[in-house]
Design an enzyme around this catalytic site. Sequence first.
Site, PDB file in Angstrom:
ATOM      1  N   ALA A  75       3.746  -1.544   4.347  1.00 24.63           N
ATOM      2  CA  ALA A  75       2.560  -2.504   4.781  1.00 24.63           C
ATOM      3  C   ALA A  75       3.196  -4.106   4.299  1.00 24.63           C
ATOM      4  O   ALA A  75       1.866  -4.348   4.991  1.00 24.63           O
ATOM      5  CB  ALA A  75       1.522  -2.252   4.378  1.00 24.63           C
ATOM      6  N   GLY A  76       4.442  -4.242   4.304  1.00 25.53           N
ATOM      7  CA  GLY A  76       4.087  -5.609   3.171  1.00 25.53           C
ATOM      8  C   GLY A  76       4.040  -6.171   4.529  1.00 25.53           C
ATOM      9  O   GLY A  76       4.063  -7.727   4.764  1.00 25.53           O
ATOM     10  N   ALA A  79       0.079  -7.104   5.105  1.00 26.08           N
ATOM     11  CA  ALA A  79       0.385  -7.588   3.964  1.00 26.08           C
ATOM     12  C   ALA A  79      -0.208  -9.382   4.332  1.00 26.08           C
ATOM     13  O   ALA A  79      -0.828 -10.136   3.703  1.00 26.08           O
ATOM     14  CB  ALA A  79       0.652  -7.074   2.876  1.00 26.08           C
ATOM     15  N   GLY A 119       7.323   1.362   5.421  1.00 26.86           N
ATOM     16  CA  GLY A 119       6.268   1.744   5.101  1.00 26.86           C
ATOM     17  C   GLY A 119       5.388   1.591   4.480  1.00 26.86           C
ATOM     18  O   GLY A 119       4.461   2.439   3.668  1.00 26.86           O
ATOM     19  N   ALA A 154      10.558  -3.067   5.613  1.00 21.82           N
ATOM     20  CA  ALA A 154      10.493  -1.962   6.481  1.00 21.82           C
ATOM     21  C   ALA A 154      10.224  -0.743   6.156  1.00 21.82           C
ATOM     22  O   ALA A 154      11.639   0.089   6.164  1.00 21.82           O
ATOM     23  CB  ALA A 154      11.952  -1.863   7.382  1.00 21.82           C
ATOM     24  N   LYS A 178       1.140  -1.102   0.071  1.00 22.00           N
ATOM     25  CA  LYS A 178      -0.385   0.091  -0.061  1.00 22.00           C
ATOM     26  C   LYS A 178       0.707   1.108   0.050  1.00 22.00           C
ATOM     27  O   LYS A 178       2.131   1.467   0.390  1.00 22.00           O
ATOM     28  CB  LYS A 178      -0.708  -0.131   0.805  1.00 22.00           C
ATOM     29  CG  LYS A 178      -0.366   0.247   2.562  1.00 22.00           C
ATOM     30  CD  LYS A 178      -0.123   1.996   3.355  1.00 22.00           C
ATOM     31  CE  LYS A 178       0.976   1.264   4.560  1.00 22.00           C
ATOM     32  NZ  LYS A 178       1.410   2.696   4.849  1.00 22.00           N
ATOM     33  N   ASP A 198      -2.379  -1.740  10.204  1.00 23.26           N
ATOM     34  CA  ASP A 198      -2.753  -2.233   8.917  1.00 23.26           C
ATOM     35  C   ASP A 198      -2.851  -3.588   8.121  1.00 23.26           C
ATOM     36  O   ASP A 198      -3.639  -3.293   7.493  1.00 23.26           O
ATOM     37  CB  ASP A 198      -1.498  -1.665   8.044  1.00 23.26           C
ATOM     38  CG  ASP A 198      -0.621  -0.104   7.686  1.00 23.26           C
ATOM     39  OD1 ASP A 198      -1.349   0.371   8.479  1.00 23.26           O
ATOM     40  OD2 ASP A 198       0.703  -0.167   7.704  1.00 23.26           O
TER      41      ASP A 198
HETATM   42  P1  ATP Z   1       3.733  -0.746   7.783  1.00 21.27           P
HETATM   43  O1  ATP Z   1       4.300  -0.309   6.707  1.00 21.27           O
HETATM   44  O2  ATP Z   1       2.554  -1.483   7.909  1.00 21.27           O
HETATM   45  O3  ATP Z   1       4.354   0.296   8.755  1.00 21.27           O
HETATM   46  P2  ATP Z   1       6.584  -1.328   6.739  1.00 21.27           P
HETATM   47  O4  ATP Z   1       6.754  -1.700   5.352  1.00 21.27           O
HETATM   48  O5  ATP Z   1       7.028   0.194   7.412  1.00 21.27           O
HETATM   49  O6  ATP Z   1       5.521  -1.812   7.536  1.00 21.27           O
HETATM   50  P3  ATP Z   1       7.343  -4.183   7.326  1.00 21.27           P
HETATM   51  O7  ATP Z   1       7.895  -4.191   5.831  1.00 21.27           O
HETATM   52  O8  ATP Z   1       6.203  -4.381   7.592  1.00 21.27           O
HETATM   53  O9  ATP Z   1       7.556  -2.477   8.061  1.00 21.27           O
HETATM   54  O10 ATP Z   1       8.187  -4.608   8.317  1.00 21.27           O
HETATM   55  C1  ATP Z   1       8.585  -4.382   9.817  1.00 21.27           C
HETATM   56  C2  ATP Z   1       9.518  -5.200  10.411  1.00 21.27           C
HETATM   57  O11 ATP Z   1       8.740  -6.086  10.555  1.00 21.27           O
HETATM   58  C3  ATP Z   1      10.554  -5.435   9.891  1.00 21.27           C
HETATM   59  O12 ATP Z   1      11.711  -4.937  10.117  1.00 21.27           O
HETATM   60  C4  ATP Z   1      10.973  -7.506  10.361  1.00 21.27           C
HETATM   61  O13 ATP Z   1      12.033  -7.596  11.319  1.00 21.27           O
HETATM   62  C5  ATP Z   1       9.277  -7.738  11.039  1.00 21.27           C
HETATM   63  N1  ATP Z   1       8.286  -8.418  10.293  1.00 21.27           N
HETATM   64  C6  ATP Z   1       8.200  -9.541  10.570  1.00 21.27           C
HETATM   65  N2  ATP Z   1       7.483 -10.330   9.795  1.00 21.27           N
HETATM   66  C7  ATP Z   1       7.703  -9.991   8.748  1.00 21.27           C
HETATM   67  C8  ATP Z   1       6.862 -10.046   7.833  1.00 21.27           C
HETATM   68  N3  ATP Z   1       6.551 -11.076   6.657  1.00 21.27           N
HETATM   69  N4  ATP Z   1       7.507  -9.304   6.157  1.00 21.27           N
HETATM   70  C9  ATP Z   1       8.522  -8.327   6.347  1.00 21.27           C
HETATM   71  N5  ATP Z   1       8.938  -8.426   7.778  1.00 21.27           N
HETATM   72  C10 ATP Z   1       8.314  -8.566   8.811  1.00 21.27           C
END
Ligand code: ATP
Length: 328
Positions: free
Chosen positions: A130-131, A134, A128, A126, A16, A166
């Site tokens: 929402a990986g 998702a 931003g 990490a 997203k 999210d």
């Molecule tokens: P959001 O946009 O929801 O704030 P994000 O995209 O910034 O999230 P993510 O990619 O979800 O961040 O990863 C944040 C942290 O979550 C990572 O540094 C990792 O340690 C942990 N994590 C746990 N499960 C997962 C996963 N399936 N994929 C990625 N990171 C994960």
Amino acid sequence: MEESAVVEVRVRVPAKVNLFLAVRGVRDDGYHELATVLQTVDLHDEVTARLLGTPWAMQHPAARKLMQLSLAHDGGAAVPDDDDNLVLRAAHGLLEELCVPSDATPEELERAPRTELSLAKRIPVAAGMAGGSADAAATLLALDRLWGAGLGPDALRPLAADIGADVPFCLAGGTALATGTGTDTARVLSRGDFHWVVGVSGEGLSTPAVYAAYDDLDLGPSVIEPDIVLQAVRSGDVDLLAGALHNDLETAAIALRPALADRLEDMYEAGALRAIVSGSGPTVVALAPDEHAAREIAERVGDRFAQVCVVRSPAGGPRLAERTLQPA
Ligand code: ATP
């Protein structure tokens, strides 16, 4: 007639971007209240869930409580392999929801059904986007089907909200206005497509650290409303959207990572209508007039980011495919 058993469910789930994010304040429990408009982009992870052993075992009431889980992923060192992975957190959460606590003997565990989860990771980590959220949403949908729980996306929402802010949005995807801590989502109608250049940094930013910086900078609470963004999305008006994109967390993300201001400037110099930090960053997203322009911008900023991709929004929601086995 005996029903066929589902043995594999595959869920493709989009990332997203936040088109609008306003921080309304901090609650007593430390969580931030938000108003945010989220839209999926066509950059996907895929979660596959496989039931091993005898699928028919799932029809036994004890089967779920004996379930053994495992996870494999291709996301590299930044993605946890253990129970910290949101895929396993979602799976354990759903198991807990569905069954009594396990008091199985080792012999029973031998014969227990096994669910193998695998994650094909394409959404930057990490970033931003929402990986992880998702992936959690995809896991809930996959296992709900694989284990024959039949809850569906609406009944899965409270569990999704417990996993992360999210995750409820990711269950449905599309475009939504989210309020509260981000878990109360309302679907937003949208027309047409938007084209973006996504610039991913080599090193992630922690979401809690960005919120802490936001609090330290004493930036809130913000009273800006998402009305123009919603109007732009409803009408598919890219120029209106460019003028209305907003992210309260941008200042905090730049305070932690000053180079982000230069990356935004790079996007403008390359021809972006508008560039903002996505969510808590450090990903920078640039809105382009059309797909061709997005490809040109991506070409020009290619050497400024660890990874650059061109994406389209909205990208719908999770897509589920399944394989079944006919009873012998
Ligand atoms: P959001 O946009 O929801 O704030 P994000 O995209 O910034 O999230 P993510 O990619 O979800 O961040 O990863 C944040 C942290 O979550 C990572 O540094 C990792 O340690 C942990 N994590 C746990 N499960 C997962 C996963 N399936 N994929 C990625 N990171 C994960």
